[in-house]
Design a protein around this motif. Sequence first.
Motif, PDB file in Angstrom:
ATOM      1  N   ILE A 246     -31.546 -11.078   7.551  1.00  0.00           N
ATOM      2  CA  ILE A 246     -30.453 -10.369   6.448  1.00  0.00           C
ATOM      3  C   ILE A 246     -30.864  -8.792   6.507  1.00  0.00           C
ATOM      4  O   ILE A 246     -30.009  -7.867   6.758  1.00  0.00           O
ATOM      5  CB  ILE A 246     -30.741 -10.865   4.998  1.00  0.00           C
ATOM      6  CG1 ILE A 246     -29.836 -12.207   4.965  1.00  0.00           C
ATOM      7  CG2 ILE A 246     -29.975 -10.006   4.297  1.00  0.00           C
ATOM      8  CD1 ILE A 246     -30.241 -12.920   3.777  1.00  0.00           C
ATOM      9  N   GLU A 250     -28.626  -5.752   8.040  1.00  0.00           N
ATOM     10  CA  GLU A 250     -28.066  -4.524   6.970  1.00  0.00           C
ATOM     11  C   GLU A 250     -28.759  -3.273   7.851  1.00  0.00           C
ATOM     12  O   GLU A 250     -28.047  -2.335   7.511  1.00  0.00           O
ATOM     13  CB  GLU A 250     -28.798  -4.796   5.622  1.00  0.00           C
ATOM     14  CG  GLU A 250     -28.066  -5.828   4.921  1.00  0.00           C
ATOM     15  CD  GLU A 250     -28.425  -6.298   3.682  1.00  0.00           C
ATOM     16  OE1 GLU A 250     -29.731  -6.119   3.286  1.00  0.00           O
ATOM     17  OE2 GLU A 250     -27.708  -6.839   2.820  1.00  0.00           O
ATOM     18  N   TYR A 270     -20.635 -10.149   9.386  1.00  0.00           N
ATOM     19  CA  TYR A 270     -20.527 -10.640   7.873  1.00  0.00           C
ATOM     20  C   TYR A 270     -20.676 -11.920   8.041  1.00  0.00           C
ATOM     21  O   TYR A 270     -21.326 -12.387   6.960  1.00  0.00           O
ATOM     22  CB  TYR A 270     -19.404 -10.044   7.572  1.00  0.00           C
ATOM     23  CG  TYR A 270     -18.944  -8.647   7.513  1.00  0.00           C
ATOM     24  CD1 TYR A 270     -20.072  -7.787   7.396  1.00  0.00           C
ATOM     25  CD2 TYR A 270     -17.566  -8.122   7.440  1.00  0.00           C
ATOM     26  CE1 TYR A 270     -19.676  -6.399   7.504  1.00  0.00           C
ATOM     27  CE2 TYR A 270     -17.377  -6.730   7.366  1.00  0.00           C
ATOM     28  CZ  TYR A 270     -18.400  -6.047   7.417  1.00  0.00           C
ATOM     29  OH  TYR A 270     -18.068  -4.494   7.608  1.00  0.00           O
ATOM     30  N   LEU A 273     -24.442 -12.828   7.929  1.00  0.00           N
ATOM     31  CA  LEU A 273     -25.053 -12.514   6.880  1.00  0.00           C
ATOM     32  C   LEU A 273     -24.642 -13.549   5.673  1.00  0.00           C
ATOM     33  O   LEU A 273     -25.495 -13.915   4.758  1.00  0.00           O
ATOM     34  CB  LEU A 273     -24.545 -11.084   6.315  1.00  0.00           C
ATOM     35  CG  LEU A 273     -24.992  -9.984   6.867  1.00  0.00           C
ATOM     36  CD1 LEU A 273     -24.305  -8.563   6.670  1.00  0.00           C
ATOM     37  CD2 LEU A 273     -26.718  -9.789   6.345  1.00  0.00           C
ATOM     38  N   ALA A 274     -23.427 -14.162   5.614  1.00  0.00           N
ATOM     39  CA  ALA A 274     -22.965 -15.194   4.898  1.00  0.00           C
ATOM     40  C   ALA A 274     -23.951 -16.375   5.128  1.00  0.00           C
ATOM     41  O   ALA A 274     -24.299 -17.063   4.158  1.00  0.00           O
ATOM     42  CB  ALA A 274     -21.561 -15.449   5.027  1.00  0.00           C
ATOM     43  N   ASN A 277     -27.718 -15.710   3.916  1.00  0.00           N
ATOM     44  CA  ASN A 277     -27.660 -15.922   2.458  1.00  0.00           C
ATOM     45  C   ASN A 277     -27.489 -17.479   2.013  1.00  0.00           C
ATOM     46  O   ASN A 277     -28.195 -17.850   1.072  1.00  0.00           O
ATOM     47  CB  ASN A 277     -26.764 -15.078   1.709  1.00  0.00           C
ATOM     48  CG  ASN A 277     -27.134 -13.675   1.687  1.00  0.00           C
ATOM     49  OD1 ASN A 277     -28.127 -13.317   0.797  1.00  0.00           O
ATOM     50  ND2 ASN A 277     -26.650 -12.794   2.477  1.00  0.00           N
ATOM     51  N   GLU A 285     -23.732 -14.367  -2.907  1.00  0.00           N
ATOM     52  CA  GLU A 285     -24.077 -13.526  -1.697  1.00  0.00           C
ATOM     53  C   GLU A 285     -23.318 -14.188  -0.699  1.00  0.00           C
ATOM     54  O   GLU A 285     -22.696 -13.449   0.174  1.00  0.00           O
ATOM     55  CB  GLU A 285     -25.460 -13.082  -1.518  1.00  0.00           C
ATOM     56  CG  GLU A 285     -26.109 -12.193  -2.498  1.00  0.00           C
ATOM     57  CD  GLU A 285     -25.507 -11.104  -2.512  1.00  0.00           C
ATOM     58  OE1 GLU A 285     -25.253  -9.972  -1.381  1.00  0.00           O
ATOM     59  OE2 GLU A 285     -24.487 -10.342  -3.374  1.00  0.00           O
ATOM     60  N   ARG A 288     -19.514 -13.825  -0.648  1.00  0.00           N
ATOM     61  CA  ARG A 288     -19.229 -12.360  -1.001  1.00  0.00           C
ATOM     62  C   ARG A 288     -19.153 -11.854   0.568  1.00  0.00           C
ATOM     63  O   ARG A 288     -18.029 -11.282   0.978  1.00  0.00           O
ATOM     64  CB  ARG A 288     -20.090 -11.512  -1.331  1.00  0.00           C
ATOM     65  CG  ARG A 288     -19.619 -10.058  -1.677  1.00  0.00           C
ATOM     66  CD  ARG A 288     -20.577  -9.254  -2.439  1.00  0.00           C
ATOM     67  NE  ARG A 288     -21.801  -9.105  -1.954  1.00  0.00           N
ATOM     68  CZ  ARG A 288     -22.360  -8.103  -1.115  1.00  0.00           C
ATOM     69  NH1 ARG A 288     -21.480  -7.017  -0.742  1.00  0.00           N
ATOM     70  NH2 ARG A 288     -23.607  -8.028  -0.705  1.00  0.00           N
ATOM     71  N   TRP A 289     -20.145 -12.367   1.277  1.00  0.00           N
ATOM     72  CA  TRP A 289     -19.939 -11.809   2.722  1.00  0.00           C
ATOM     73  C   TRP A 289     -18.976 -12.763   3.639  1.00  0.00           C
ATOM     74  O   TRP A 289     -18.440 -12.188   4.536  1.00  0.00           O
ATOM     75  CB  TRP A 289     -21.513 -11.893   3.537  1.00  0.00           C
ATOM     76  CG  TRP A 289     -22.475 -11.086   3.114  1.00  0.00           C
ATOM     77  CD1 TRP A 289     -23.480 -11.152   2.319  1.00  0.00           C
ATOM     78  CD2 TRP A 289     -22.482  -9.716   3.478  1.00  0.00           C
ATOM     79  NE1 TRP A 289     -24.085  -9.789   2.166  1.00  0.00           N
ATOM     80  CE2 TRP A 289     -23.476  -8.905   2.935  1.00  0.00           C
ATOM     81  CE3 TRP A 289     -21.385  -8.926   4.181  1.00  0.00           C
ATOM     82  CZ2 TRP A 289     -23.521  -7.347   3.162  1.00  0.00           C
ATOM     83  CZ3 TRP A 289     -21.567  -7.474   4.482  1.00  0.00           C
ATOM     84  CH2 TRP A 289     -22.736  -6.975   3.897  1.00  0.00           C
ATOM     85  N   ARG A 292     -15.687 -11.080   3.223  1.00  0.00           N
ATOM     86  CA  ARG A 292     -15.581  -9.871   4.016  1.00  0.00           C
ATOM     87  C   ARG A 292     -15.435 -10.322   5.340  1.00  0.00           C
ATOM     88  O   ARG A 292     -14.911  -9.503   6.087  1.00  0.00           O
ATOM     89  CB  ARG A 292     -16.959  -9.080   3.977  1.00  0.00           C
ATOM     90  CG  ARG A 292     -16.974  -8.334   2.405  1.00  0.00           C
ATOM     91  CD  ARG A 292     -18.394  -7.282   2.641  1.00  0.00           C
ATOM     92  NE  ARG A 292     -18.015  -6.078   3.310  1.00  0.00           N
ATOM     93  CZ  ARG A 292     -18.918  -5.304   3.496  1.00  0.00           C
ATOM     94  NH1 ARG A 292     -19.778  -5.176   2.739  1.00  0.00           N
ATOM     95  NH2 ARG A 292     -18.480  -4.360   4.192  1.00  0.00           N
TER      96      ARG A 292
END
Length: 330
Positions: A246, A250, A270, A273-274, A277, A285, A288-289, A292
């Motif tokens: 992660i 970022e 993204y 990252l999903a 997480n 989180e 959220r990713w 996106r």
Amino acid sequence: MNLAAGSTDVRTGPVSSAGEGPRVGVPTHPTVGVVVPTRGDRPDLLRDALLAVLGQRHPGGVDVVVVVDGGHVDTVLAQVAEAVAAAPGRVRVLANRFSPGLPGARNTGIAALDTDLVAFCDDDDLWLPGKLSAQIAALAADPAAEFAGCAIEVEYGAQRVTRLAGTSQVTSHHLTRSRMVMVHSSTFLFRRGSIWPDESAPAGQNEDWDLALRAALRHPLAYVDRPLVRVRWGASAYVARWADRIAGLEWMLARHPYLAADPRGAARIYGQLAFHNAALGRRREAGRWALRAFAARWGEPRVPIALAVALGVVPAHVVVSALHTRGRGI
């Protein structure tokens, strides 16, 4: 030693966001130095890697610097005694002198070399016959090229899968839309002094993607689309370090903001990252990713996988293992 864009290093001079160092021609028979980072905890793999590197047929000569990061130099010297004896004066073992971690170890090796070209080989990977000669020929065919790669053969358990790029040149556009796993650090060959790994990469994550991307921004990478390196995924020190992954993604988004401008490339990041997480149990989180990712590109395949992990339908390690069997990552 932090070699971020805009910094200055005593060995290289000013560093720009596009690349480092002046452009110089490659000699007909360039000398090659190979940097092999190791922690010293997998001696059999390290010996195999060294013997494969030293077995390359190259008239310009091949020197090897084994850089010990987090281990003991004397221990590694004993582990590679066979390779050292077989190639007198061509193998050195040094301790990492810069930031702890993979980028610092690579930079220690580069700084110790005085060869025309520098190559990387991870201690768990194998160069296949003809790797160096094919890449040097590719560099010679494009005098402006400073950096070369080649296709890989992924080994995971009993499976071996070839990963090709489908091109003879890898551009920054390629590396923006996709991480391109076949542009692997163990395939890297570049003009010494032209570029350095960035030691600010968190836990060394994505330092190789960043390096290749910065090189491609200067000039497309010369690429030999044949599998000339065997990449052994089962022994990677970075498997399942979800928090590090992660942080690495970022870091890339902050360092290269244009990665978010390409819908496909942004959705891929993204989606990763999903997934990472979700693997850590961070459902909010992950969601959220995932949103996106869908907003960037409807149909991004990592999103339903990440949501399945977040909901406990399937464990993250099972997904990764299934993908690795096919020579792919998340």
